[in-house]
Each structure stands twice: as C-alpha cells, then as structure tokens.
Scaffold this motif. Structure first.
Motif, short mmCIF file in Angstrom:
data_model
loop_
_atom_site.label_atom_id
_atom_site.label_comp_id
_atom_site.label_asym_id
_atom_site.label_seq_id
_atom_site.Cartn_x
_atom_site.Cartn_y
_atom_site.Cartn_z
N TYR A 72 -2.13 29.66 18.13
CA TYR A 72 -2.01 28.32 17.60
C TYR A 72 -3.34 27.59 17.73
CZ TYR A 72 3.04 28.78 17.18
OH TYR A 72 4.30 29.18 16.81
N SER A 73 -3.73 26.92 16.69
CA SER A 73 -5.04 26.29 16.64
C SER A 73 -4.93 24.79 16.91
CB SER A 73 -5.66 26.53 15.26
OG SER A 73 -6.84 25.78 15.10
N LEU A 74 -6.00 24.23 17.50
CA LEU A 74 -6.10 22.79 17.70
C LEU A 74 -6.78 22.10 16.52
CD1 LEU A 74 -7.30 22.73 21.43
CD2 LEU A 74 -4.97 22.43 20.58
N THR A 75 -7.34 22.88 15.61
CA THR A 75 -8.06 22.31 14.48
C THR A 75 -7.15 21.38 13.67
OG1 THR A 75 -9.49 24.25 14.32
CG2 THR A 75 -9.34 22.85 12.38
N GLY A 76 -7.63 20.19 13.42
CA GLY A 76 -6.85 19.19 12.68
C GLY A 76 -6.19 18.17 13.57
N ASN A 77 -6.04 18.48 14.87
CA ASN A 77 -5.45 17.52 15.79
C ASN A 77 -6.36 16.30 15.95
OD1 ASN A 77 -3.48 19.42 16.12
ND2 ASN A 77 -3.84 19.76 18.30
N ILE A 78 -5.76 15.12 16.11
CA ILE A 78 -6.52 13.88 16.29
C ILE A 78 -6.22 13.33 17.69
CG2 ILE A 78 -6.87 11.52 15.45
CD1 ILE A 78 -6.08 12.48 12.69
N TYR A 79 -7.29 12.94 18.39
CA TYR A 79 -7.18 12.46 19.77
C TYR A 79 -7.85 11.10 19.92
CZ TYR A 79 -6.08 17.34 20.86
OH TYR A 79 -5.51 18.59 20.91
N LEU A 80 -7.31 10.30 20.83
CA LEU A 80 -8.01 9.11 21.29
C LEU A 80 -8.81 9.55 22.51
CD1 LEU A 80 -8.56 6.10 21.06
CD2 LEU A 80 -6.58 5.69 22.54
N GLY A 81 -10.13 9.63 22.36
CA GLY A 81 -10.97 10.16 23.43
C GLY A 81 -11.85 9.11 24.05
N ARG A 82 -12.46 9.48 25.17
CA ARG A 82 -13.39 8.59 25.86
C ARG A 82 -14.74 9.29 25.97
NH1 ARG A 82 -10.53 7.57 29.85
NH2 ARG A 82 -9.87 5.43 29.32
N VAL A 83 -15.79 8.59 25.57
CA VAL A 83 -17.13 9.15 25.63
C VAL A 83 -17.50 9.38 27.09
CG1 VAL A 83 -19.57 8.82 25.09
CG2 VAL A 83 -17.80 8.02 23.49
N GLU A 84 -17.75 10.63 27.41
CA GLU A 84 -18.05 11.00 28.78
C GLU A 84 -19.54 10.99 29.06
OE1 GLU A 84 -17.38 15.20 30.50
OE2 GLU A 84 -15.53 14.13 30.97
N ARG A 85 -20.33 11.35 28.03
CA ARG A 85 -21.77 11.46 28.24
C ARG A 85 -22.48 11.42 26.90
NH1 ARG A 85 -24.55 16.90 30.65
NH2 ARG A 85 -26.72 16.19 30.82
N VAL A 86 -23.50 10.59 26.80
CA VAL A 86 -24.32 10.51 25.60
C VAL A 86 -25.64 11.23 25.85
CG1 VAL A 86 -25.52 8.97 23.99
CG2 VAL A 86 -23.27 8.33 24.89
N ILE A 87 -26.02 12.13 24.91
CA ILE A 87 -27.23 12.94 25.09
C ILE A 87 -28.19 12.64 23.95
CG2 ILE A 87 -28.09 15.28 25.46
CD1 ILE A 87 -25.24 16.11 26.09
N PRO A 88 -29.15 11.72 24.16
CA PRO A 88 -30.08 11.35 23.08
C PRO A 88 -30.90 12.53 22.57
CG PRO A 88 -30.18 9.78 24.90
CD PRO A 88 -29.37 10.93 25.39
N GLY A 89 -31.27 13.45 23.46
CA GLY A 89 -32.10 14.57 23.04
C GLY A 89 -31.42 15.48 22.05
N MET A 90 -30.08 15.49 22.04
CA MET A 90 -29.32 16.31 21.10
C MET A 90 -28.67 15.48 20.00
SD MET A 90 -27.44 18.91 23.79
CE MET A 90 -26.63 19.81 22.49
#
Length: 495
Positions: free
Chosen positions: A35-53
């Motif tokens: 079973y695939s998770l592709t297509g699922n929608i989540y309310l997420g929380r930004v854990e870490r922002v990586i400017p270099g990427m």
C-alpha cells in the motif's frame, strides 16, 4: 451491457474483478505490504529549514520527516513559483503547512512532499489552490480539448466553484454528466479535507488516498453496474459509508456476499485469472491466439489450430480472423497490455475480408475504456494498434522472471547441453596437455542430460575419453536446471 463488481478482501490482498455479461473484463490487485502513501495529504510542521538545499524537512507523523523543496511550495498568490524564492522567505521552523506525498519513503529517505495539492477522480484532477483549467497533453484533438474545457467552465459557473481542474486522459470522449458527477465529488472531498484540517492534530493525516476497493468503485462504477458484491464485512461497511456520502445512487446496488463458497470461485474468476496468465488463448472455432509481451511491444499471432472450415481456405481463414478480432481487445483489457500491439492475422486474399476483420476489431475495441488507436493492414499483412498504459500488466503483477531461463521462455535441450559438455572437456584437456597427473572427469548435470550421455551419446563419450586419456563418469544433480552442469577433474584417480 450488465456489469458486476466483485470485491474479494483478505488480510494480505484485495482483488477487484469487473464482470461484463458474466465474463471477466478487468482485474485490479493490491497487496497489504504494497500500500502506497502517495497522494495522502497531511497537516505537517516544518522541522528544519535548509537554505543550502533550498528545502525543508517537514514532520508529517511518519517515522522520518518528509522532504519539501522550494519549487514545490505554493506562494501567497496561490501560484507555484516558476523560479522559487529563498526557502527562508517561504517557510520557517515550527510553521504548519498542508502537504501531499509525491513519492513514498525509500530505505533511509523520508517521503518526497509537495504543497501543490492535487486530488484525482475518474476524469478530473482538482487543483484547490488555483482556478486554472487544464487538459491532459495526451488528448491531442483540439476539438475534444475545447469541448472538455467548455464543460468544465460551464459546470464551474453553474455551481459557483472557484477551484482549478485538469481533465485527465480518461476524460477523452467522456459524457457531460460524468464530468459533472466527478466535479461534485471532488468539491465535496475538498470540503471534507478543510474540515479535517481544523479537527486533526499537527502532525496528522487530513486525507488518505482511497484504497483499491473504493477507488475502483469511483473509477469503474457507471449506469451499467447492476451490483457491487463484497465478501468482507468491515470493507462492506466502509464502502457503504463512502457510497452514501459521495455516490448515493449506488447504495441499493451494494451486496454483502456471505456464502461459504469463495466469491471469485463462485463466479469463475479464479479460472479466468489462470487462463489470463497463459500466452495461448483458445477461440470457439478451434483456432487460437498466441499473445507474447516483450520489452518493446506486444505481439499477437492468429492460428487456425484445429479449425478446418467447411468450404474453402479463404473462408476458413476469414472466419478464424473474424473471431480473433472480436476476442483480442477483451484479452488486452483483461491482461492490461498497453503500448504498441502488433497482430499477425492469417493471410487473406479478399480485400473485403480484410476490411471486415478491421471493422470487427474496431467494434470490439469500443468496449475498452482505455484509449486505442488502430492502423490498417501493413504491406506485410500486419495490423498495428496502440493501447494506453494504465498500470502494470497482469503478468507483471503476478509473475516474475524464471531463474532457469531468465525470462526468455526457452531453456537448452539435453542434446545442446551434451554438446557443451563435450566441448568443455576437450578444451580443459587441451589446456592440461602437459599435465601428467592422473585423474578422471566428473560431470554433474540434470537427470535428462545424464540419461542422454549414457544412451544416445554413449559412443561419442567413450570416444572422447579415449582421445584425452581419462575416464569420464557422471553424477545426477536433481537441483540443477536445464542447461546447467559442472565439470570437475578428480585428481589421483588411475585409469
């Protein structure tokens, strides 16, 4: 045309069969561990922002945070950035954001996420963060593209909908009523997602791509469906809830199957599935098709087989080709064979017969929801057609390459293997021409090869032994497959 949907559910697998007039037309499979998770929608929380990427890791409640790139973020204007701004201007650590899984987690990598949400139905894809109307690039007829665009625009205006939609390839030729039903379904689904966003915790799932048994009801149900038969009580309950909310017109067609005899066995689906894995398809007249799937294309050979006809050769060939033309499209749909298909009908002299066979093929293809294009007879007497790929073929889902033949469908004969053994002995003996050590050759091979060496090839084997000056003995290895053998020089054995 009367149709029935059969849904067979077990702990490890869900199988859905579509029957047309009692004959198996389509099969859909999903295994519990795939079973695939592709297509699922989540309310997420930004854990870490990586400017270099130019990306961020977002916690969506899975084992590992998902990866979200700046180009996959919707900005405040509701548009996807063609040239994404700095990730730090779009996201901050701790921010809540609604994202969709674009790619499943793989090994140590988390899921690939996108904020450009898309919810698919049978004919349409809802794009909730813009009001754009798009048409699949695979629909190349301009008249059809304009027709679909007009239907979507009119329906949106009539229902005061301010959301974007894309017509999928399957919408090619779809009726206005079908598109309207799809649009209403997607709008109701989006309303539910918005309600869920305010009720679930963060991180949490606000929408899960519907499972196979509900997806096929959404995609395959139509006015010709007489019944939807389900053999699993919990699944029946989930389907009923879905139908009551989104497809109430099918509520009376749901049936819970409770007989002791397995559902697929009761309707003959198991036997049909077994036959669909065979490359030979018997025709009622006594002829047969040979269908072979290769990397480049699907080839179909038509044979008269046991069909001898009643009057003359041309009439016999014509009748066999007519039946083959009517039977082939059903096999392509059942086996879910797509791409280029080349059909080698039996040669016909009468040009009218050739046209009649083409007409029969075109008529039979009309029953297939997948897009099919047919070319006429080529100068070599072949008919080429193309069928839209929708998913893996039935053989690809249920079978794997044979480790004996590596998928070629051919193995070496015992006679061929004996010849290889003789050459191997001769070559090894030539390399040892200066080796005075005593010894004998031991041949380890399958039983069929050893039997041939002791029988048909016994004279050649004795002659070779005399030529090289060493004894040769054999040993049966039951675990060896066709074409496998080992040659060992056992030292210290006197002749």
């Amino acid at each position: 045309m009367a149709e029935e949907l059969l849904i067979n559910v077990s702990d490890f697998e869900t199988r859905v069969a579509l029957l047309e007039h009692g004959a198996l037309a389509e099969v859909h499979l999903a295994r519990a561990n795939n079973y695939s998770l592709t297509g699922n929608i989540y309310l997420g929380r930004v854990e870490r922002v990586i400017p270099g990427m130019q990306a961020a890791f977002v916690d969506i409640g899975l084992e590992r945070p998902g990866f979200l790139h700046a180009r996959d973020i919707i900005d405040s204007r509701g548009e996807a950035d063609a040239e994404p701004r700095d990730i730090r201007a779009l996201l901050r650590t701790g921010q809540e954001i609604m994202v969709q899984v674009a790619k499943d987690p793989i090994a140590s990598k988390g899921a690939r996420l996108t904020a450009q949400l898309a919810i698919a139905s049978r004919y349409l894809v809802l794009m909730p963060f813009n009001d754009h109307i798009g048409i699949s690039q695979r629909i190349d007829e301009e008249q059809e593209r304009e027709r679909l665009r007009g239907i979507i625009e009119d329906t949106r205006a009539a229902q005061d909908i301010q959301l974007g939609f894309i017509a999928r390839t399957a919408a090619d030729g779809a009726q206005t009523s079908g598109l309207e039903v799809d649009m209403r379904f997607l709008v109701r689904m989006w309303d539910r997602i918005l309600r869920n966003r305010h009720s679930v915790g963060c991180p949490g799932a606000v929408y899960q791509e519907i499972p196979l048994h509900i997806r096929v009801i959404r995609d395959l149900s139509g006015p010709r469906i007489d019944s939807i038969i389900i053999d699993h009580q919990p699944t029946f309950g989930r389907v009923r809830s879905f139908v009551e909310e989104f497809l109430p017109e099918y509520n009376d067609k749901l049936v819970l199957y409770e007989e002791p005899r397995p559902l697929f066995e009761r309707y003959g689906v198991e036997d049909e599935l077994a036959r669909a894995l065979d490359k030979t398809v018997a025709l009622k007249c006594g002829g047969h098709l040979v269908i072979e799937q290769t990397e480049a294309m699907v080839t179909v050979d038509v044979n008269t087989g046991k069909f001898l006809g009643t009057s003359n050769l041309e009439d016999t060939v014509y009748r066999a080709n007519l039946e083959a033309a009517a039977a082939l499209p059903r096999q392509l749909r059942l086996r879910n064979l797509g791409g280029i298909v080349v059909v080698d009908f039996i040669d016909m002299v009468d040009e009218e017969h050739r046209r009649a066979v083409l007409r029969a093929l075109e008529k039979a293809c009309e029953q297939d929801p997948a897009r099919i294009r047919i070319e006429g007879f080529s100068a070599l007497g072949l008919v080429q057609l193309s069928r839209k790929r929708t998913r893996e073929s039935l053989v690809q889902q249920l079978c794997e390459f044979c480790e004996r033949c590596d998928g070629s469908g051919r193995v070496r004969t015992a006679a061929t293997t004996c010849g290889e053994i003789f050459r191997a002995i001769q070559q090894d003996s030539d390399r040892r021409c200066d080796d005075s050590a005593r010894g004998e050759y031991l041949i380890r091979a399958p039983e069929a090869v050893v039997d041939r060496l002791l029988d048909e090839e016994a004279g050649e084997l004795a002659q070779l032994g005399g030529l090289i000056g060493r004894d040769i003995r054999m040993q049966v290895e039951p675990s060896y497959g066709p074409g496998q053998f080992d040659l060992v020089l056992v030292q210290g054995v006197r002749r």
